[in-house]
Design a protein around this motif. Structure first.
Motif, PDB file in Angstrom:
ATOM      1  N   LEU A   6       0.832  -1.202   0.000  1.00  0.00           N
ATOM      2  CA  LEU A   6       0.000   0.000   0.000  1.00  0.00           C
ATOM      3  C   LEU A   6       0.866   1.250   0.000  1.00  0.00           C
ATOM      4  O   LEU A   6       0.598   2.199  -0.742  1.00  0.00           O
ATOM      5  N   ASP A   7       1.891   1.255   0.849  1.00  0.00           N
ATOM      6  CA  ASP A   7       2.804   2.401   0.883  1.00  0.00           C
ATOM      7  C   ASP A   7       3.511   2.580  -0.452  1.00  0.00           C
ATOM      8  O   ASP A   7       3.674   3.705  -0.930  1.00  0.00           O
ATOM      9  N   ASP A   8       3.926   1.456  -1.059  1.00  0.00           N
ATOM     10  CA  ASP A   8       4.570   1.527  -2.372  1.00  0.00           C
ATOM     11  C   ASP A   8       3.607   2.097  -3.418  1.00  0.00           C
ATOM     12  O   ASP A   8       4.004   2.901  -4.263  1.00  0.00           O
ATOM     13  N   THR A   9       2.353   1.670  -3.353  1.00  0.00           N
ATOM     14  CA  THR A   9       1.344   2.155  -4.294  1.00  0.00           C
ATOM     15  C   THR A   9       1.155   3.662  -4.137  1.00  0.00           C
ATOM     16  O   THR A   9       1.133   4.402  -5.129  1.00  0.00           O
ATOM     17  N   LEU A  10       1.056   4.127  -2.890  1.00  0.00           N
ATOM     18  CA  LEU A  10       0.891   5.559  -2.650  1.00  0.00           C
ATOM     19  C   LEU A  10       2.132   6.345  -3.075  1.00  0.00           C
ATOM     20  O   LEU A  10       2.017   7.426  -3.669  1.00  0.00           O
ATOM     21  N   THR A  11       3.303   5.806  -2.772  1.00  0.00           N
ATOM     22  CA  THR A  11       4.549   6.479  -3.155  1.00  0.00           C
ATOM     23  C   THR A  11       4.656   6.589  -4.666  1.00  0.00           C
ATOM     24  O   THR A  11       4.998   7.650  -5.212  1.00  0.00           O
ATOM     25  N   GLU A  12       4.354   5.497  -5.353  1.00  0.00           N
ATOM     26  CA  GLU A  12       4.415   5.507  -6.820  1.00  0.00           C
ATOM     27  C   GLU A  12       3.400   6.490  -7.394  1.00  0.00           C
ATOM     28  O   GLU A  12       3.705   7.245  -8.317  1.00  0.00           O
TER      29      GLU A  12
END
Length: 189
Positions: A6-12
Motif C-alpha cells: 500500500l505504501d509503495d502504491t501511494l509512493t508511486e
C-alpha cells in the motif's frame, strides 16, 4: 507485506502526480508571454544534416533584453535552418540574422493572442489534471485488488483511498495555482 505494498502504491502514485505537475509547469513555460523566455525555443526541432535536432544542441540562447532572445549557433552553417525552425513554429516570431547570431524580438501581444494563450494554458492544465486523475484511478484499482484478495481489510483500504484522494486534491490544487499564475502573467499588459 500488504502495508508495504500500500505504501509503495501511494509512493508511486505521488511520484507520478509530481511528474504530471512538473510536466504541466514545463508546458506553461513554453506558452509565450510578452517577455522573452529561452524555454520557448530550446526544444524546437531544427533540421541539421538530415536529422531533427533540438535547438539547444545547436546553439546558445540568451536574453539580452526583456523582449529579445539572442541565438548563437555553435555551427554557423546551421543558422538558416535555425532561423527557419523558429519562424515555422507556432509561436508567431520573426527571427532575423546578421551572419553571426539570430535575433528573435517578441512583439507586444494583442488581446486576441493573449486570450488564445490563456485557452492553451487551460488545455495544458486540464491535461495535467487528467494525468493526476488517471494515476489515482490506477492506484485505486491496485488498492481494490488487494482488498478483494483479502490482503488488506476494508478499513485499511478506505484509509488508503482517503490518503490517495488527499494527494490527488493537493496536486490538482497545485496545477490550478500554476494556471492562475500563468493566466495572470498572460493577461498582464
Amino acid at each position: 507485506m500488504s502495508t508495504e505494498s500500500l505504501d509503495d502504491t501511494l509512493t508511486e502514485a505521488e511520484l507520478k502526480m509530481v511528474a504530471a505537475v512538473d510536466h504541466t509547469r514545463n508546458e506553461f513555460a513554453k506558452i509565450r508571454t510578452g517577455r522573452a523566455n529561452p524555454q520557448l525555443i530550446t526544444d524546437l526541432p531544427v533540421e541539421y544534416y538530415g536529422t531533427h535536432t533540438p535547438l539547444q544542441q545547436l546553439a546558445g540562447v540568451s536574453v539580452p533584453e526583456p523582449r529579445m532572445l539572442l541565438v548563437t549557433p555553435y555551427d554557423r552553417s546551421a543558422m538558416k535552418e535555425i532561423e527557419r525552425a523558429i519562424s515555422m513554429s507556432d509561436l508567431g516570431l520573426n527571427p532575423s540574422n546578421d551572419g553571426q547570431v539570430v535575433r528573435v524580438v517578441f512583439p507586444e501581444l494583442t488581446e486576441e493572442r493573449r486570450k488564445q494563450f490563456v485557452r492553451l494554458a487551460r488545455e495544458r492544465a486540464e491535461e495535467g489534471r487528467i494525468g493526476i486523475r488517471s494515476t489515482r484511478r490506477s492506484a485505486r484499482s491496485v488498492i481494490a485488488k488487494l482488498a478483494d484478495d483479502g490482503a488488506i481489510g476494508n478499513d485499511e483500504a478506505q484509509r488508503t483511498e482517503n490518503r490517495l484522494q488527499d494527494l490527488t486534491d493537493r496536486y490538482v490544487a497545485e496545477i490550478d495555482g500554476l494556471l492562475a499564475n500563468k493566466e495572470k502573467e498572460l493577461l498582464e499588459v
